[in-house]
Motif scaffolding. Structure first.
Motif, PDB file in Angstrom:
ATOM      1  N   GLU A 243       5.802  16.038  35.052  1.00 54.62           N
ATOM      2  CA  GLU A 243       5.677  15.847  36.507  1.00 54.62           C
ATOM      3  C   GLU A 243       6.249  14.483  36.905  1.00 54.62           C
ATOM      4  O   GLU A 243       6.885  14.348  37.956  1.00 54.62           O
ATOM      5  CB  GLU A 243       4.205  15.954  36.913  1.00 54.62           C
ATOM      6  N   ALA A 244       6.022  13.482  36.046  1.00 48.63           N
ATOM      7  CA  ALA A 244       6.553  12.144  36.311  1.00 48.63           C
ATOM      8  C   ALA A 244       8.077  12.169  36.340  1.00 48.63           C
ATOM      9  O   ALA A 244       8.709  11.607  37.241  1.00 48.63           O
ATOM     10  CB  ALA A 244       6.067  11.174  35.238  1.00 48.63           C
ATOM     11  N   LEU A 245       8.656  12.861  35.372  1.00 50.77           N
ATOM     12  CA  LEU A 245      10.123  12.956  35.314  1.00 50.77           C
ATOM     13  C   LEU A 245      10.649  13.674  36.552  1.00 50.77           C
ATOM     14  O   LEU A 245      11.639  13.274  37.161  1.00 50.77           O
ATOM     15  CB  LEU A 245      10.511  13.697  34.032  1.00 50.77           C
TER      16      LEU A 245
ATOM     17  N   ALA B 274       9.205  13.829  39.455  1.00 49.77           N
ATOM     18  CA  ALA B 274       9.018  12.984  40.635  1.00 49.77           C
ATOM     19  C   ALA B 274      10.130  11.942  40.750  1.00 49.77           C
ATOM     20  O   ALA B 274      10.509  11.533  41.845  1.00 49.77           O
ATOM     21  CB  ALA B 274       7.658  12.291  40.552  1.00 49.77           C
ATOM     22  N   GLU B 275      10.663  11.515  39.595  1.00 50.36           N
ATOM     23  CA  GLU B 275      11.722  10.508  39.589  1.00 50.36           C
ATOM     24  C   GLU B 275      13.072  11.072  40.010  1.00 50.36           C
ATOM     25  O   GLU B 275      13.979  10.325  40.349  1.00 50.36           O
ATOM     26  CB  GLU B 275      11.883   9.924  38.181  1.00 50.36           C
TER      27      GLU B 275
ATOM     28  N   GLN C  75      15.083   9.854  42.960  1.00 48.81           N
ATOM     29  CA  GLN C  75      15.687   8.513  42.928  1.00 48.81           C
ATOM     30  C   GLN C  75      17.066   8.511  42.273  1.00 48.81           C
ATOM     31  O   GLN C  75      17.839   7.586  42.456  1.00 48.81           O
ATOM     32  CB  GLN C  75      14.786   7.556  42.136  1.00 48.81           C
ATOM     33  N   VAL C  76      17.335   9.549  41.495  1.00 50.52           N
ATOM     34  CA  VAL C  76      18.605   9.622  40.773  1.00 50.52           C
ATOM     35  C   VAL C  76      19.680  10.080  41.756  1.00 50.52           C
ATOM     36  O   VAL C  76      19.421  10.981  42.569  1.00 50.52           O
ATOM     37  CB  VAL C  76      18.492  10.617  39.592  1.00 50.52           C
TER      38      VAL C  76
ATOM     39  N   GLY D 237      21.716  16.136  35.371  1.00 50.98           N
ATOM     40  CA  GLY D 237      21.498  15.698  33.987  1.00 50.98           C
ATOM     41  C   GLY D 237      20.070  15.229  33.767  1.00 50.98           C
ATOM     42  O   GLY D 237      19.456  15.493  32.731  1.00 50.98           O
ATOM     43  N   TRP D 238      19.538  14.536  34.771  1.00 53.22           N
ATOM     44  CA  TRP D 238      18.157  14.043  34.683  1.00 53.22           C
ATOM     45  C   TRP D 238      17.181  15.212  34.541  1.00 53.22           C
ATOM     46  O   TRP D 238      16.277  15.205  33.694  1.00 53.22           O
ATOM     47  CB  TRP D 238      17.847  13.224  35.936  1.00 53.22           C
ATOM     48  N   LEU D 239      17.376  16.242  35.361  1.00 56.00           N
ATOM     49  CA  LEU D 239      16.483  17.405  35.306  1.00 56.00           C
ATOM     50  C   LEU D 239      16.678  18.196  33.996  1.00 56.00           C
ATOM     51  O   LEU D 239      15.715  18.722  33.431  1.00 56.00           O
ATOM     52  CB  LEU D 239      16.723  18.316  36.513  1.00 56.00           C
TER      53      LEU D 239
ATOM     54  N   GLY E  58      17.406  16.875  31.236  1.00 56.96           N
ATOM     55  CA  GLY E  58      16.619  16.103  30.270  1.00 56.96           C
ATOM     56  C   GLY E  58      15.145  16.482  30.340  1.00 56.96           C
ATOM     57  O   GLY E  58      14.453  16.499  29.321  1.00 56.96           O
ATOM     58  N   GLY E  59      14.696  16.786  31.553  1.00 52.52           N
ATOM     59  CA  GLY E  59      13.309  17.226  31.714  1.00 52.52           C
ATOM     60  C   GLY E  59      13.054  18.538  30.999  1.00 52.52           C
ATOM     61  O   GLY E  59      12.000  18.731  30.371  1.00 52.52           O
TER      62      GLY E  59
ATOM     63  N   LEU F 135      14.637  19.493  28.396  1.00 49.52           N
ATOM     64  CA  LEU F 135      14.622  19.134  26.973  1.00 49.52           C
ATOM     65  C   LEU F 135      13.262  18.563  26.585  1.00 49.52           C
ATOM     66  O   LEU F 135      12.713  18.883  25.518  1.00 49.52           O
ATOM     67  CB  LEU F 135      15.728  18.105  26.710  1.00 49.52           C
ATOM     68  N   LEU F 136      12.714  17.755  27.486  1.00 53.02           N
ATOM     69  CA  LEU F 136      11.387  17.167  27.238  1.00 53.02           C
ATOM     70  C   LEU F 136      10.337  18.271  27.087  1.00 53.02           C
ATOM     71  O   LEU F 136       9.535  18.250  26.150  1.00 53.02           O
ATOM     72  CB  LEU F 136      11.019  16.251  28.399  1.00 53.02           C
TER      73      LEU F 136
END
Lengths: 382, 110
Positions: A29-31, A33-34, A37-38, A46-48, A50-51, A53-54
């Motif tokens: 959820e933290a990822l 929420a961020e 900002q990206v 790419g950020w999502l 990565g989420g 992948l997490l």
């Protein structure tokens, strides 16, 4: 396009967060929420990603997918076994019912394999080392191969086949019942594996008695069930085998397996192959036992150190002998004799090698300034 | 006997970024920019560090306008000590491959 993909991935990430254990969900959820900002576009995508992948990492998705693929493969083999048997047995066969029950028991045992392997207790879950995981997967595959080969071979074996058709034979009927009893015993073992704290000596007596009866009446099936149990026990987290010992034993078992094939096919005589591989297993297991023994270090008490070394050495030898029998038998059932002879020969060879190595190392460590200072045993590769 | 803990280069980079401003709460994207790590790498590292009680985390207390609340991170007391020790021990050969923050802190503590 990237905007749509980003929205889609955001929704998927939000949905898949539930796959995580409750105490880990807030990280995803933290990822998420961020993500606002990206910078929009590929960076946010790419950020999502990565989420995702997490989530996959933290939810142990690779392991779960691997388990279900393995379970599906084993279930597929079991279904194939049943289909082959059904297609082969003629309708008028008086033994048909017993035969089919026997096949069904085998199929149920195959389907139970992945489940048993997962339970916490004697047989599971699998140990953390790569060696334990590889050996467990390879051994399950080998056992599936043997089940298939048994039924396929039986199609051409006529009335003397293990599952074939023929007139009433009371011995075989009794064998069928024994196989059923073995199936029941497997269920008991599963119960014990699920509840390892439950100790029922009488229960184990029944299981061992049934196993002995099954060994007399349906030896091959009983040996395979025994092998499956030993492989699970050897590769579970509670296994007494150190990862290095397991790896040494498996590697040492490969050359004898190849030699077994080579000599048997070159000479055209199974007994020549068995004699040759028996001698090779004796030698190789001796070396494996010595190597496995010397990997045990860090015990101050010389008697305890020697005992631990001999134990690991003997286990490596037993593993080598079992591998030398299991691998060829998975391909050609006729070579199954080494599944019985391999482990005791391996143990005999390894006991000599391990005893020699343990004593020699003890003398060296007794020299001034050469003693270890660790308080616990350490096994390289542990 | 306590086990000696070693950190990967990427974990060292995160530790260095957090140790650069030990009293400040940092958010994930901020750390990702400084360490040049992808989110799929950064967050598992933060999780492991939090599991070891080297990093503490909290959500932003007030709901900001126009965006969701963010999750914030900083080193604990043990985390600061572990970061300084780990960065001081980090082999010099690794330094060039580390992000600027890791190189800076490794240089400062050696």
């Amino acid at each position: 396009v990237t905007e749509r993909l980003t929205r889609l991935l955001g929704r998927i990430l939000h949905g898949t967060t539930r796959l995580l254990p409750r105490e880990r969900r807030y990280w995803a959820e933290a990822l998420h929420a961020e993500a606002g900002q990206v910078p929009a576009g590929w960076p946010r995508l790419g950020w999502l990603a990565g989420g995702m992948l997490l989530v996959a990492k933290e939810a142990g998705m690779a392991r779960k997918i691997g388990y279900w693929i393995g379970a599906a493969a084993v279930a597929g083999v079991a279904a194939w076994v049943v289909w082959l048997s059904w297609r082969t047995a003629p309708g008028a066969d008086p033994e048909r019912v017993t035969d089919r029950i026997r096949v069904l028991v085998g199929a149920v045992a195959l389907i139970a394999l992945p489940w048993v392997a997962r339970q916490r207790g004697l047989f599971g879950p699998v140990g953390g080392s790569v060696a334990a995981r590889l050996v467990r997967v390879a051994a399950c595959a080998a056992i599936c191969c043997m089940g298939l080969a048994l039924v396929r071979g039986d199609r051409h074996a006529g009335i003397n086949g293990v599952i074939g058709s023929g007139s009433v034979n009371w011995l075989r009927e009794a064998a069928g019942l024994a196989a059923l009893s073995t199936g029941a015993a497997v269920l008991l073992i599963i119960v014990m594996a699920r509840r390892p704290k439950t100790q029922h000596p009488r229960l184990w007596g029944v299981v061992l008695g049934t196993a002995a009866l099954a060994l007399a009446l349906v030896p091959f099936q009983a040996i395979v069930v025994g092998y499956a149990a030993l492989i699970f026990a050897a590769t579970s987290r509670r296994s007494p085998l150190a990862p290095a010992t397991l790896a040494i034993g498996v590697i040492a078992g490969l050359p004898p397996a190849v030699i077994y094939f080579a000599v048997t096919f070159a000479s055209g005589n199974l007994y020549s192959g068995m004699l040759a591989v028996g001698l090779v297993v004796l030698l190789v297991a001796g070396a494996a036992g010595a190597v496995a023994a010397t990997r045990v270090t860090g015990i101050d008490n010389p008697d305890e150190l020697r005992s631990a070394r001999v134990t690991q050495g003997v286990l490596a030898g037993a593993t080598a002998g079992a591998m030398a029998g299991l691998l060829p038998t998975a391909v050609f059932l006729i070579m199954g004799g080494m599944m019985i002879l391999g482990p005791p020969i391996g143990i005999a060879g390894a006991a000599i090698g391990a005893a020699f190595a343990a004593d020699r190392r003890n003398r060296r460590e007794a020299l001034p300034g050469a003693s270890g200072n660790g308080s616990e045993a350490s096994l390289v590769g542990d | 006997m306590p086990r000696r803990v070693t950190f990967s280069g990427q974990t060292l980079a995160v530790l260095a970024a957090l140790a650069g401003q030990p009293s400040s709460w940092r958010h994930g994207y901020d750390l990702a920019r400084e360490t040049h790590l992808k989110s799929g790498t950064l967050y598992p590292i933060l999780i492991r560090l939090a599991d070891r009680k080297l990093v503490e985390s909290r959500w932003e207390e007030e709901q900001p306008a126009g965006r969701p609340r963010r999750h914030l991170y900083r080193l604990t007391g043990d985390g600061v000590a572990a970061a300084v020790a780990a960065l001081a021990e980090a082999p010099a050969a690794k330094a060039p491959s580390q992000p600027p923050a890791a190189r800076r802190l490794a240089g400062e503590s050696s």
